[in-house]
Design an enzyme around this catalytic site. Structure first.
Site, PDB file in Angstrom:
ATOM      1  N   GLY A 318      72.556  52.175 129.145  1.00 38.56           N
ATOM      2  CA  GLY A 318      73.022  51.246 128.125  1.00 38.56           C
ATOM      3  C   GLY A 318      74.538  51.304 128.061  1.00 38.56           C
ATOM      4  O   GLY A 318      75.247  50.397 128.494  1.00 38.56           O
ATOM      5  N   CYS A 387      86.049  51.186 101.372  1.00 37.66           N
ATOM      6  CA  CYS A 387      86.319  52.070 100.246  1.00 37.66           C
ATOM      7  C   CYS A 387      85.674  53.411 100.520  1.00 37.66           C
ATOM      8  O   CYS A 387      84.650  53.758  99.914  1.00 37.66           O
ATOM      9  CB  CYS A 387      85.771  51.459  98.970  1.00 37.66           C
ATOM     10  SG  CYS A 387      86.771  50.077  98.496  1.00 37.66           S
TER      11      CYS A 387
HETATM   12  N1  LLP Z   1      66.660  55.097 127.066  1.00 34.54           N
HETATM   13  C1  LLP Z   1      66.304  55.638 125.905  1.00 34.54           C
HETATM   14  C2  LLP Z   1      64.896  55.961 125.665  1.00 34.54           C
HETATM   15  C3  LLP Z   1      67.271  55.900 124.939  1.00 34.54           C
HETATM   16  O1  LLP Z   1      66.906  56.445 123.787  1.00 34.54           O
HETATM   17  C4  LLP Z   1      68.630  55.555 125.194  1.00 34.54           C
HETATM   18  C5  LLP Z   1      69.648  55.794 124.191  1.00 34.54           C
HETATM   19  C6  LLP Z   1      68.946  54.973 126.418  1.00 34.54           C
HETATM   20  C7  LLP Z   1      67.935  54.771 127.336  1.00 34.54           C
HETATM   21  C8  LLP Z   1      70.338  54.560 126.776  1.00 34.54           C
HETATM   22  O2  LLP Z   1      71.214  55.632 126.827  1.00 34.54           O
HETATM   23  P1  LLP Z   1      72.735  55.398 127.312  1.00 34.54           P
HETATM   24  O3  LLP Z   1      72.680  55.005 128.760  1.00 34.54           O
HETATM   25  O4  LLP Z   1      73.290  54.313 126.487  1.00 34.54           O
HETATM   26  O5  LLP Z   1      73.379  56.690 127.091  1.00 34.54           O
HETATM   27  N2  LLP Z   1      74.220  55.580 118.925  1.00 34.54           N
HETATM   28  C9  LLP Z   1      74.636  56.630 119.824  1.00 34.54           C
HETATM   29  C10 LLP Z   1      73.857  56.604 121.101  1.00 34.54           C
HETATM   30  C11 LLP Z   1      72.374  56.711 120.896  1.00 34.54           C
HETATM   31  C12 LLP Z   1      71.615  56.639 122.172  1.00 34.54           C
HETATM   32  C13 LLP Z   1      70.189  56.352 121.885  1.00 34.54           C
HETATM   33  N3  LLP Z   1      69.379  56.262 123.037  1.00 34.54           N
HETATM   34  C14 LLP Z   1      76.130  56.529 120.098  1.00 34.54           C
HETATM   35  O6  LLP Z   1      76.773  55.647 119.530  1.00 34.54           O
HETATM   36  O7  LLP Z   1      76.688  57.337 120.825  1.00 34.54           O
END
Ligand code: LLP
Length: 463
Positions: A318, A387
């Site tokens: 992602g 705020c």
């Molecule tokens: N697959 C699953 C099952 C996941 O839970 C996630 C991310 C991904 C793929 C993608 O991971 P990436 O390639 O984006 O690292 N809100 C947090 C990140 C949470 C990630 C949740 N899961 C942040 O802003 O750092």
């Protein structure tokens, strides 16, 4: 004409321009691949002057560079073709940024989509993604979401017993059209990232515990209207290490071999996402190419050692697809100077459009888009307009001297910014534009005050 490379320029925003390598990995840059400085000393992305975009679309503004997003998609796809001799499929983890345009670009680039809610599923389907390329995750999918997934015909990545039993009950009469499922496994692999975004260790809310798996395999061997096509694991996010994903290949291939002993033909293996991106100069993530090589070789070697066929290899990045493609442009407003202590420079957004600093202590870098070559003479703290004292986007940023009305650009905001944005303090969520070849296209309209009260209801007696 101003320099468009970073060679020898360490005292201005130009230091963050892309490296100029022939095929740079987007996740290793701070600014999108098309970032340039034009002859007005302004930052240009996708051939569009950022300050002009702000005049046209207002601020805060998410600016998405189409070329960077597409380059990242292609690099993943091409690397799997290069390093993995079996079939492969990259899925875009749409939780990083779910909207029609981003999902449609992923689709055009041949990617599938990973969704984690009915809302993300709805978005992917409406972006034209074929259900056989949609995978539905989540540790507590509602009955309604499961029903929607079954009707859509996407693959459901089953997380726990309740879900498995609910699905069995829901689909037992569909035995002529078995529902495709995968099983999410907690692989027991540690990685060094923020504890909130770590998921592969045993103490995680996601997936089946390894010691439940054989019982699940036995159950599935008797419930054949659930067609278990494979296994899934995701160990965390913003990971720079190679070892955890290398280990993951072996652990998961062992489980595929075990599933086969229960008569299950698990032909797909999803090793999740997690590759990190550069948010600051000191961040040094592996390139997309290198990451794919590591996971491909680890799975291929494990299969060879256990003498089993190569599974179709799925991955679901992602952040590393969309993170670097986007910057957020703000307008600089008030300033508060506390002598010998700190200068706060306020911008017109903050924790509502980028909740990552307050949530995870994330660090970002910034440039002043209309003064790209000006010397960096000031140390200021960039404060949001909410705020809340903690609404600080960047502590001790080094900037040129600025004036109210200047355009501040925060880099690498494509992942988990819009998707985690809120209306805190009833701020309308920003607009987003997709830029390419000098043309901006609105992909998310700025919310209006009417939007903010759209779901409000005023009981009669309060009028
Ligand atoms: N697959 C699953 C099952 C996941 O839970 C996630 C991310 C991904 C793929 C993608 O991971 P990436 O390639 O984006 O690292 N809100 C947090 C990140 C949470 C990630 C949740 N899961 C942040 O802003 O750092």
């Amino acid at each position: 004409m101003l320099s468009t490379t970073n060679v020898g320029v360490q005292n201005s925003g130009t230091q963050y321009l892309p490296s100029g390598d022939e095929n740079p990995s987007p996740n290793q840059q701070l600014l999108p691949l098309t970032a340039r400085v034009n002859n007005r000393d302004s930052l240009e992305i996708g051939g569009c002057d950022v300050t002009t975009l702000v005049q046209q679309f207002g601020s805060p503004l998410y600016i998405v560079d189409e070329e960077t997003l597409r380059a990242a998609c292609r690099q993943y796809r091409d690397a799997f073709t290069r390093y993995y001799s079996g079939e492969s499929q990259v899925l875009y983890a749409s939780k990083a940024w779910s909207c029609l345009a981003v999902c449609a670009i992923a689709r055009q680039e041949g990617l599938g989509i990973d969704v984690v809610s009915g809302g993300e599923l709805y978005t992917a389907v409406n972006a034209g993604v074929s259900p056989d390329k949609i995978y539905f995750h989540g540790n507590n999918k509602s009955r309604q979401e499961l029903q929607m997934a079954v009707e859509t015909g996407c693959t459901i990545v089953v997380d726990n017993w309740l879900e498995l039993q609910t699905l069995a009950e829901m689909t037992q009469d569909n035995s002529n059209k078995p529902t495709r499922i995968m099983l999410r496994v907690t692989p027991g692999i540690e990685c060094h990232t923020h504890e909130y975004i770590r998921t592969g260790h045993l103490d995680s809310k996601f997936g089946f515990d390894p010691n439940q798996l054989e019982e699940v395999f036995a159950y599935l061997s008797k419930h054949t209207f659930l067609n278990c096509i494979g296994l899934h694991a995701h160990i965390g996010s913003q990971i720079f290490e190679r070892q955890p994903h290398q280990d993951l290949g072996g652990v998961m291939v062992d489980w595929l071999a075990k599933a086969a002993t229960y008569g299950l033909t698990c032909s797909e293996l999803n090793i999740g996402g997690g590759l990190g991106i550069r948010y600051t100069e000191s961040d040094d993530p592996p390139s997309i190419d290198e990451w794919v090589k590591v996971v491909s070789e680890s799975v291929a070697n494990a299969c060879q050692a256990r003498q089993i066929d190569l599974p179709k290899l799925l991955s679901e990045p992602g952040r590393s697809l969309v993170g670097t493609a986007c910057v957020t442009a703000y307008t600089i407003g008030s300033q508060k100077v506390i002598p010998e202590m700190r200068t706060y420079l306020a911008i017109d957004g903050g924790m509502s459009d980028n909740p990552r600093p307050i949530t995870y202590g994330s660090v970002y870098r910034t440039v002043v888009a209309n003064r790209m070559s000006a010397p960096l003479t000031e140390t200021v703290t960039i404060a949001g307009k909410h705020c809340e004292s903690g609404d600080i986007l960047i502590k001790n940023a080094t900037l040129p001297k600025t004036e109210p009305g200047d355009t501040l650009v925060v880099m690498a905001t494509g992942a988990y910014n819009y998707s985690m944005a809120s209306n805190y303090n009833r701020l309308p969520r920003p607009a987003a534009v997709l830029v390419s070849n000098g043309e901006p296209n609105l992909i998310l309209q700025r919310e209006t005050y009417q939007d903010l009260i759209r779901q409000d209801r005023l009981p009669e007696r309060l009028i």
